[in-house]
Scaffold this active site. Structure first.
Site, PDB file in Angstrom:
ATOM      1  N   LYS A  71       0.891  -1.276   0.022  1.00  0.00           N
ATOM      2  CA  LYS A  71       0.016   0.127  -0.147  1.00  0.00           C
ATOM      3  C   LYS A  71       0.955   1.413   0.047  1.00  0.00           C
ATOM      4  O   LYS A  71       2.074   0.961   0.480  1.00  0.00           O
ATOM      5  CB  LYS A  71      -0.941   0.088   1.190  1.00  0.00           C
ATOM      6  CG  LYS A  71      -0.429  -0.376   2.441  1.00  0.00           C
ATOM      7  CD  LYS A  71       0.633   0.547   3.222  1.00  0.00           C
ATOM      8  CE  LYS A  71       0.670   2.239   3.407  1.00  0.00           C
ATOM      9  NZ  LYS A  71       1.816   2.617   4.023  1.00  0.00           N
TER      10      LYS A  71
ATOM     11  N   TYR B  26      -4.743   4.033   6.310  1.00  0.00           N
ATOM     12  CA  TYR B  26      -4.957   3.245   7.149  1.00  0.00           C
ATOM     13  C   TYR B  26      -6.587   3.727   8.179  1.00  0.00           C
ATOM     14  O   TYR B  26      -7.242   2.766   8.558  1.00  0.00           O
ATOM     15  CB  TYR B  26      -4.030   2.905   8.756  1.00  0.00           C
ATOM     16  CG  TYR B  26      -2.904   2.364   8.049  1.00  0.00           C
ATOM     17  CD1 TYR B  26      -2.847   1.172   8.140  1.00  0.00           C
ATOM     18  CD2 TYR B  26      -1.854   3.165   7.642  1.00  0.00           C
ATOM     19  CE1 TYR B  26      -1.694   0.419   7.801  1.00  0.00           C
ATOM     20  CE2 TYR B  26      -0.695   2.432   7.047  1.00  0.00           C
ATOM     21  CZ  TYR B  26      -0.552   0.845   7.219  1.00  0.00           C
ATOM     22  OH  TYR B  26       0.733   0.196   6.822  1.00  0.00           O
TER      23      TYR B  26
HETATM   24  P1  NDP Z   1      12.215   1.731   1.674  1.00  0.00           P
HETATM   25  O1  NDP Z   1      12.627   2.954   1.117  1.00  0.00           O
HETATM   26  O2  NDP Z   1      13.032   1.304   2.982  1.00  0.00           O
HETATM   27  O3  NDP Z   1      12.618   0.715   0.840  1.00  0.00           O
HETATM   28  C1  NDP Z   1      12.300   0.615  -0.828  1.00  0.00           C
HETATM   29  C2  NDP Z   1      12.989  -0.458  -1.756  1.00  0.00           C
HETATM   30  O4  NDP Z   1      12.398  -0.255  -2.686  1.00  0.00           O
HETATM   31  C3  NDP Z   1      14.448   0.201  -1.621  1.00  0.00           C
HETATM   32  O5  NDP Z   1      15.108  -0.324  -0.660  1.00  0.00           O
HETATM   33  C4  NDP Z   1      14.721  -0.473  -2.828  1.00  0.00           C
HETATM   34  O6  NDP Z   1      15.119  -1.938  -2.903  1.00  0.00           O
HETATM   35  C5  NDP Z   1      13.487  -0.368  -3.635  1.00  0.00           C
HETATM   36  N1  NDP Z   1      13.516   0.499  -4.743  1.00  0.00           N
HETATM   37  C6  NDP Z   1      13.500   0.389  -6.045  1.00  0.00           C
HETATM   38  N2  NDP Z   1      13.622   1.659  -6.829  1.00  0.00           N
HETATM   39  C7  NDP Z   1      13.426   2.572  -6.051  1.00  0.00           C
HETATM   40  C8  NDP Z   1      13.709   4.097  -5.816  1.00  0.00           C
HETATM   41  N3  NDP Z   1      13.737   4.636  -6.892  1.00  0.00           N
HETATM   42  N4  NDP Z   1      13.772   4.691  -4.664  1.00  0.00           N
HETATM   43  C9  NDP Z   1      13.682   4.090  -3.415  1.00  0.00           C
HETATM   44  N5  NDP Z   1      13.608   2.645  -3.253  1.00  0.00           N
HETATM   45  C10 NDP Z   1      13.660   2.011  -4.517  1.00  0.00           C
HETATM   46  O7  NDP Z   1      10.991   1.874   1.832  1.00  0.00           O
HETATM   47  P2  NDP Z   1       9.882   0.835   2.712  1.00  0.00           P
HETATM   48  O8  NDP Z   1      10.262  -0.316   2.655  1.00  0.00           O
HETATM   49  O9  NDP Z   1       9.641   1.618   3.978  1.00  0.00           O
HETATM   50  O10 NDP Z   1       8.302   0.946   1.839  1.00  0.00           O
HETATM   51  C11 NDP Z   1       8.403   0.178   0.831  1.00  0.00           C
HETATM   52  C12 NDP Z   1       6.598  -0.195   0.499  1.00  0.00           C
HETATM   53  O11 NDP Z   1       6.148  -0.699   1.369  1.00  0.00           O
HETATM   54  C13 NDP Z   1       6.023   1.217   0.483  1.00  0.00           C
HETATM   55  O12 NDP Z   1       4.952   1.004  -0.529  1.00  0.00           O
HETATM   56  C14 NDP Z   1       5.304   1.653   1.508  1.00  0.00           C
HETATM   57  O13 NDP Z   1       4.184   2.162   1.554  1.00  0.00           O
HETATM   58  C15 NDP Z   1       5.158   0.175   1.948  1.00  0.00           C
HETATM   59  N6  NDP Z   1       4.977  -0.144   3.510  1.00  0.00           N
HETATM   60  C16 NDP Z   1       4.085  -0.640   4.019  1.00  0.00           C
HETATM   61  C17 NDP Z   1       3.893  -0.891   5.348  1.00  0.00           C
HETATM   62  C18 NDP Z   1       2.830  -1.738   5.935  1.00  0.00           C
HETATM   63  O14 NDP Z   1       2.286  -1.649   7.032  1.00  0.00           O
HETATM   64  N7  NDP Z   1       1.876  -2.461   5.133  1.00  0.00           N
HETATM   65  C19 NDP Z   1       5.130  -0.343   6.294  1.00  0.00           C
HETATM   66  C20 NDP Z   1       5.995   0.018   5.661  1.00  0.00           C
HETATM   67  C21 NDP Z   1       5.908   0.322   4.263  1.00  0.00           C
HETATM   68  P3  NDP Z   1      16.849  -2.390  -3.342  1.00  0.00           P
HETATM   69  O15 NDP Z   1      17.699  -1.569  -2.611  1.00  0.00           O
HETATM   70  O16 NDP Z   1      16.330  -3.866  -3.033  1.00  0.00           O
HETATM   71  O17 NDP Z   1      16.796  -2.407  -4.789  1.00  0.00           O
END
Ligand code: NDP
Length: 372
Positions: free
Chosen positions: A141, A225
């Protein structure tokens, strides 16, 4: 909301080998907060796409608890990180992909489900590619940054005959299931007075304040949420109109592209009204729904763990809670794939919420009540 897709031959073979455990097949959608029945046979393979904070701290550990699926693949732009994860979780090198060669996952029988965990604006591209590769898909989400992107993702999954779900983990939390039960059974009458807050203080560096990647500010990330909870309290209904007001920024240098704090209201056809607040520059994590005969209140309402919940007549509620809501969420989706049951959190629900959020932004911009 989702039309069940026929099982692939491979899914069918697995279903047969699952034997009696697939008795859980007929589980009604709202029983999904129950622990799933044990299932012998090989669990479905999940590839996590985007190895960021949420994947690292919640999803990968959750996949160590799941019974119907397991961590089988990794997609990352950082090869060293993927290699480290592969060592930690025993993922073979042949199941590691990057964003360029990811489409080759189509030929990998170890992977049944791709779970997209990137910033929201990128969900569309990876969901569409995963569907075209013939994999079932979960997207985090908010589903996307526009309704048009949601439509494209839903269409791609439909055309490919794969299943599509949103990472709405709280649907699998027992306290939120109790909110749905109260709405359905009407113990307190219609839960027409709703309010809540979901806020945190955002650090400065994150994509969450970059409009291009996040689509908006706290409304997209946290306010969603409050929308979810309110639709649950209204028995799954969609609001008929919204109102909204962006509050003045305390830190305009940081929040140059997105709102810092948004107040918003939802109106439902049955008379239900929600009012609440979401912010990236203050605290707040609570929710309340009240009817003529009683109320239910949540503290730490939207947290991964430690949700506290009480009702007007029963006091504090105590349900056994899973270590990870996400384990139940992913196991439920795996069972949907295996059995043909519809997911209770389909792509269409994610689209509904983006449509509501788009209307909230319009209401904030125009100062007008926006009908849906
Ligand atoms: P992060 O920034 O920690 O991680 C995102 C990952 O996406 C990066 O580490 C990277 O992985 C990949 N990525 C690919 N392209 C890009 C880019 N251009 N810029 C940044 N990252 C990129 O984010 P979160 O893990 O906090 O959030 C990711 C998703 O999960 C979002 O949609 C967020 O809303 C959702 N989320 C949902 C939660 C819930 O409770 N359901 C809680 C937290 C987040 P790599 O380095 O491996 O390529």
């Amino acid at each position: 909301m989702t039309t069940p897709h026929p099982l692939s031959r491979r899914d069918f073979v697995r279903l047969m080998s699952a034997g009696a455990a697939v008795a859980a097949a007929g589980m009604p959608a709202d029983a999904s907060a129950e622990a799933p029945a044990a299932r012998p046979g090989r669990p479905l393979g999940v590839a996590l796409l985007g190895l960021g904070n949420y994947a690292e701290t919640e999803l990968a550990p959750s996949l160590q608890e799941t019974r119907f699926c397991r961590l089988a693949g990794l997609v990352s732009g950082h090869p060293e990180k993927a290699a480290r994860w592969a060592r930690q979780y025993g993922v073979p090198a042949k199941n590691i992909y990057n964003y360029e060669n990811f489409d080759r996952i189509a030929r990998n029988p170890d992977i049944d489900i791709v779970y997209v965990v990137t910033p929201p604006a990128l969900h569309r591209e990876y969901v569409v590619r995963a569907a075209k590769a013939g994999k079932h898909v979960i997207s985090e989400k908010p589903l996307a940054t526009s309704v048009a992107d949601c439509d494209a993702m839903i269409a791609a999954c439909r055309d490919a005959g794969v299943r599509f779900s949103v990472g709405y983990r709280l649907f699998f939390d027992p306290y939120h299931a109790e909110l749905r039960r109260l709405a359905k059974d009407g113990d307190y009458g219609p839960l027409n007075r709703m309010s809540g807050k979901f806020c945190f203080v955002a650090p400065g560096w994150i994509w969450r304040i970059d409009k291009r990647l996040a689509g908006g500010g706290p409304m997209m990330d946290l306010g969603i949420y409050l929308i979810q909870a309110s639709c649950m309290a209204q028995n799954g209904a969609t609001p008929v109109a919204v109102t909204a007001r962006e509050l003045p920024k305390k830190n305009p240098k940081l929040f140059t592209e997105v709102e810092e704090t948004m107040w918003f209201g939802l109106e439902f056809a049955g008379g239900g009204r929600f009012e609440g607040l979401t912010s990236f520059n203050r605290g707040g994590n609570d929710y309340e729904a009240a009817g003529p005969g009683g109320w239910i209140k949540f503290q730490s309402a939207f947290s991964y763990r430690g949700i506290a919940c009480e009702t007007s007549d029963r006091g504090a509620l105590r349900f056994p809670t899973p270590v990870h809501q996400q384990a139940r969420q992913m196991d439920d989706f795996a069972q949907c794939v295996l059995t043909g049951r519809a997911t209770p959190v389909p792509g269409e629900m994610g689209r509904r919420d983006i449509r509501i959020i788009s209307a909230i932004y319009e209401a904030a911009r125009t100062g007008q009540r926006v009908p849906l």
